[in-house]
Design a protein around this motif. Structure first.
Motif, PDB file in Angstrom:
ATOM      1  N   LEU A 117       0.846  -1.179   0.152  1.00  0.00           N
ATOM      2  CA  LEU A 117      -0.038  -0.035  -0.156  1.00  0.00           C
ATOM      3  C   LEU A 117       0.949   1.342  -0.010  1.00  0.00           C
ATOM      4  O   LEU A 117       0.558   2.239  -0.882  1.00  0.00           O
ATOM      5  N   GLU A 120       2.233   1.610  -3.543  1.00  0.00           N
ATOM      6  CA  GLU A 120       1.366   2.044  -4.469  1.00  0.00           C
ATOM      7  C   GLU A 120       0.963   3.384  -4.521  1.00  0.00           C
ATOM      8  O   GLU A 120       0.655   4.208  -5.276  1.00  0.00           O
ATOM      9  N   HIS A 121       0.839   3.973  -3.058  1.00  0.00           N
ATOM     10  CA  HIS A 121       0.139   5.455  -2.881  1.00  0.00           C
ATOM     11  C   HIS A 121       1.237   6.343  -2.377  1.00  0.00           C
ATOM     12  O   HIS A 121       0.889   7.502  -2.061  1.00  0.00           O
ATOM     13  N   ASP A 123       2.645   7.000   0.143  1.00  0.00           N
ATOM     14  CA  ASP A 123       2.463   7.807   1.386  1.00  0.00           C
ATOM     15  C   ASP A 123       2.229   6.578   2.722  1.00  0.00           C
ATOM     16  O   ASP A 123       2.114   5.437   2.374  1.00  0.00           O
ATOM     17  N   GLY A 129      -3.921  10.501   2.980  1.00  0.00           N
ATOM     18  CA  GLY A 129      -3.816  10.309   1.557  1.00  0.00           C
ATOM     19  C   GLY A 129      -4.762   9.220   1.185  1.00  0.00           C
ATOM     20  O   GLY A 129      -5.825   9.110   2.032  1.00  0.00           O
ATOM     21  N   THR A 130      -4.775   8.692   0.249  1.00  0.00           N
ATOM     22  CA  THR A 130      -5.879   7.731  -0.218  1.00  0.00           C
ATOM     23  C   THR A 130      -6.112   6.541   0.621  1.00  0.00           C
ATOM     24  O   THR A 130      -7.322   6.421   1.081  1.00  0.00           O
ATOM     25  N   VAL A 131      -5.104   5.914   1.441  1.00  0.00           N
ATOM     26  CA  VAL A 131      -5.251   4.731   2.056  1.00  0.00           C
ATOM     27  C   VAL A 131      -6.075   5.240   3.361  1.00  0.00           C
ATOM     28  O   VAL A 131      -7.082   4.890   4.032  1.00  0.00           O
TER      29      VAL A 131
END
Length: 155
Positions: A117, A120-121, A123, A129-131
């Motif tokens: 994760l 991918e992100h 962060d 962030g996204t997660v």
């Protein structure tokens, strides 16, 4: 800390969100960890200031099945966002701090998932962030969590 807990629990989450912020998530499903100096008495091997990367790498390479843990650490002066490794015994293995914090509250996640994760992100997991946004909205998928550390006492 009591004021922080009270103020966080009184703030409603956005419509459709389970948690108002990462601290509320930690207070609900996070775990407490016991600080200790680095094993063997020497300095930790990680680069200071790189706790997220060092901790996920250390946990991923561990033959002991360490969890990657992200959360907050009480330094004695303030709470600081931080990452470390957590062992089955709930002891902190902090690869980047010469002196351990006084208290650790974090979310123990499977190292392989955390690594994927974060890659991918680009962060940390609980940075906004996204997660983190997905977890604040939907909660953390249970299969990602590792059962280490101590639950926060109800009282």
């Amino acid at each position: 800390m009591d004021d922080l807990i009270t103020s966080t629990s009184l703030v409603p989450a956005r419509p459709g969100y389970r948690y108002v912020n990462a601290l509320a998530l930690l207070l609900d499903i996070g775990r407490l960890f016991t600080p200790r100096p680095w094993p063997g008495g020497g300095p930790p091997p990680g680069e200071p200031g790189a706790c997220y990367v060092e901790s996920v790498l250390w946990a991923s390479d561990s033959p002991d099945g360490l969890a990657y843990v992200e959360g907050v650490t009480w330094t004695g002066l303030y709470a600081l966002e931080h990452a470390w490794c957590g062992g089955q015994d709930g002891i902190v293995l902090d690869p980047t701090w010469d002196r351990p914090g006084l208290a650790y509250l974090g979310l123990p996640v499977r190292a392989d998932v955390a690594s994927r994760l974060m890659w991918e992100h680009r962060d940390p997991l609980l940075a906004y962030g996204t997660v983190c946004t997905e977890w604040l909205r939907d909660g953390v998928p249970g299969e990602l969590l590792v059962d280490v550390g101590r639950r926060i006492p109800a009282e």
